[in-house]
Design a protein around this motif. Structure first.
Motif, PDB file in Angstrom:
ATOM      1  N   LEU A 142      -7.358  11.108   0.528  1.00  0.00           N
ATOM      2  CA  LEU A 142      -7.452  10.658  -0.863  1.00  0.00           C
ATOM      3  C   LEU A 142      -6.970   9.233  -1.090  1.00  0.00           C
ATOM      4  CD1 LEU A 142      -6.179  13.923  -2.564  1.00  0.00           C
ATOM      5  CD2 LEU A 142      -8.522  13.020  -2.632  1.00  0.00           C
ATOM      6  N   LEU A 143      -5.944   8.801  -0.346  1.00  0.00           N
ATOM      7  CA  LEU A 143      -5.329   7.497  -0.602  1.00  0.00           C
ATOM      8  C   LEU A 143      -5.460   6.499   0.540  1.00  0.00           C
ATOM      9  CD1 LEU A 143      -2.062   8.681  -2.400  1.00  0.00           C
ATOM     10  CD2 LEU A 143      -4.195   7.879  -3.433  1.00  0.00           C
ATOM     11  N   GLY A 144      -6.006   6.922   1.667  1.00  0.00           N
ATOM     12  CA  GLY A 144      -6.246   5.994   2.759  1.00  0.00           C
ATOM     13  C   GLY A 144      -5.057   5.711   3.655  1.00  0.00           C
ATOM     14  N   ALA A 145      -4.008   6.523   3.560  1.00  0.00           N
ATOM     15  CA  ALA A 145      -2.883   6.347   4.487  1.00  0.00           C
ATOM     16  C   ALA A 145      -3.387   6.610   5.899  1.00  0.00           C
ATOM     17  CB  ALA A 145      -1.756   7.309   4.134  1.00  0.00           C
ATOM     18  N   ARG A 146      -2.927   5.829   6.859  1.00  0.00           N
ATOM     19  CA  ARG A 146      -3.445   5.976   8.221  1.00  0.00           C
ATOM     20  C   ARG A 146      -2.468   6.632   9.173  1.00  0.00           C
ATOM     21  NH1 ARG A 146      -6.558   0.240   8.995  1.00  0.00           N
ATOM     22  NH2 ARG A 146      -7.959   0.573   7.257  1.00  0.00           N
ATOM     23  N   ARG A 147      -1.235   6.224   9.105  1.00  0.00           N
ATOM     24  CA  ARG A 147      -0.242   6.723  10.054  1.00  0.00           C
ATOM     25  C   ARG A 147       0.971   7.212   9.284  1.00  0.00           C
ATOM     26  NH1 ARG A 147       4.133   4.416  13.073  1.00  0.00           N
ATOM     27  NH2 ARG A 147       4.412   5.554  15.004  1.00  0.00           N
ATOM     28  N   TRP A 148       1.449   8.379   9.622  1.00  0.00           N
ATOM     29  CA  TRP A 148       2.639   8.952   8.999  1.00  0.00           C
ATOM     30  C   TRP A 148       3.790   8.916   9.995  1.00  0.00           C
ATOM     31  CZ3 TRP A 148       2.792  10.400   3.925  1.00  0.00           C
ATOM     32  CH2 TRP A 148       1.565  10.455   3.271  1.00  0.00           C
ATOM     33  N   VAL A 149       4.966   8.557   9.534  1.00  0.00           N
ATOM     34  CA  VAL A 149       6.163   8.547  10.365  1.00  0.00           C
ATOM     35  C   VAL A 149       7.045   9.684   9.885  1.00  0.00           C
ATOM     36  CG1 VAL A 149       8.227   7.255  11.023  1.00  0.00           C
ATOM     37  CG2 VAL A 149       6.027   6.073  10.790  1.00  0.00           C
ATOM     38  N   ARG A 150       7.297  10.611  10.786  1.00  0.00           N
ATOM     39  CA  ARG A 150       8.092  11.793  10.439  1.00  0.00           C
ATOM     40  C   ARG A 150       9.553  11.607  10.819  1.00  0.00           C
ATOM     41  NH1 ARG A 150       5.100  17.346  10.935  1.00  0.00           N
ATOM     42  NH2 ARG A 150       3.246  16.843   9.699  1.00  0.00           N
TER      43      ARG A 150
ATOM     44  N   LEU B 128       6.728   9.482   5.948  1.00  0.00           N
ATOM     45  CA  LEU B 128       6.438   8.254   5.209  1.00  0.00           C
ATOM     46  C   LEU B 128       5.142   7.619   5.681  1.00  0.00           C
ATOM     47  CD1 LEU B 128       9.936   6.493   5.382  1.00  0.00           C
ATOM     48  CD2 LEU B 128       9.008   7.794   3.451  1.00  0.00           C
ATOM     49  N   SER B 129       4.429   7.022   4.728  1.00  0.00           N
ATOM     50  CA  SER B 129       3.251   6.225   5.024  1.00  0.00           C
ATOM     51  C   SER B 129       3.090   5.223   3.895  1.00  0.00           C
ATOM     52  CB  SER B 129       2.004   7.104   5.160  1.00  0.00           C
ATOM     53  OG  SER B 129       0.923   6.340   5.656  1.00  0.00           O
ATOM     54  N   TYR B 130       1.988   4.497   3.906  1.00  0.00           N
ATOM     55  CA  TYR B 130       1.691   3.519   2.852  1.00  0.00           C
ATOM     56  C   TYR B 130       0.237   3.619   2.446  1.00  0.00           C
ATOM     57  CZ  TYR B 130       6.111   1.060   2.928  1.00  0.00           C
ATOM     58  OH  TYR B 130       7.428   0.749   2.782  1.00  0.00           O
TER      59      TYR B 130
END
Length: 158
Positions: free
Chosen positions: A26-34, A60-62
């Protein structure tokens, strides 16, 4: 109150994988840091005026310049667990980043329900904001070392 642009949107969830997948789409976040098993202890955190002791998994992502935060409560009482039990998964808070003196001033003026200091010196405080259409507003003081970590996560999105 200060004129401040939110830097983060946060959701509380039971399922980090499912929420990451949905927000990536939905928002285009690519990489998540857990960050699994983040402990908020009574020496550094308060919950509803008393000492806090809880654990949450955080991701977290952006999306552009806006940080996306996912919080999955693991154990203990917190506003995250409270929200999940009462409302189910969903939008939990928006966060504004403040200078140290602005942080103290904002906290002094608000109805703070949970607050603390994280490793690295990041300070946070949640103000109840249900009447504003979002459960909480988070005030954060983000020191340079933590800001550099967040910038690294943001650069991974490009």
């Amino acid at each position: 109150m200060l004129d401040q642009t939110p830097v983060q949107i946060a959701w509380v969830t039971r399922d980090l994988d499912a929420t990451e997948t949905a927000l990536t789409s939905l928002l285009g976040a690519r990489r998540w840091v857990r960050m699994p098993g983040v402990h908020f202890g009574p020496d550094t955190c308060t919950y509803r005026g008393g000492p806090a002791d809880f654990v949450a998994d955080i991701s977290l992502s952006y999306a552009g310049d806006t940080q996306l935060e996912l919080i999955a409560p693991v154990s203990g009482d917190s506003i995250y667990r409270e929200f999940l039990d009462r409302c189910g998964p969903g939008l939990h808070h928006v966060c504004v980043a403040l200078a140290a003196d602005e942080f103290d001033a904002a906290v002094a003026q608000a109805d703070i329900v949970m607050a603390g200091t994280m490793a690295g010196g990041m300070r946070f405080a949640y103000a109840s904001a249900a009447d504003a259409g979002v459960p909480f507003i988070e005030f954060a003081y983000i020191p340079p070392e933590i800001r550099a970590f967040f910038d690294h996560i943001k650069q991974e999105q490009k």
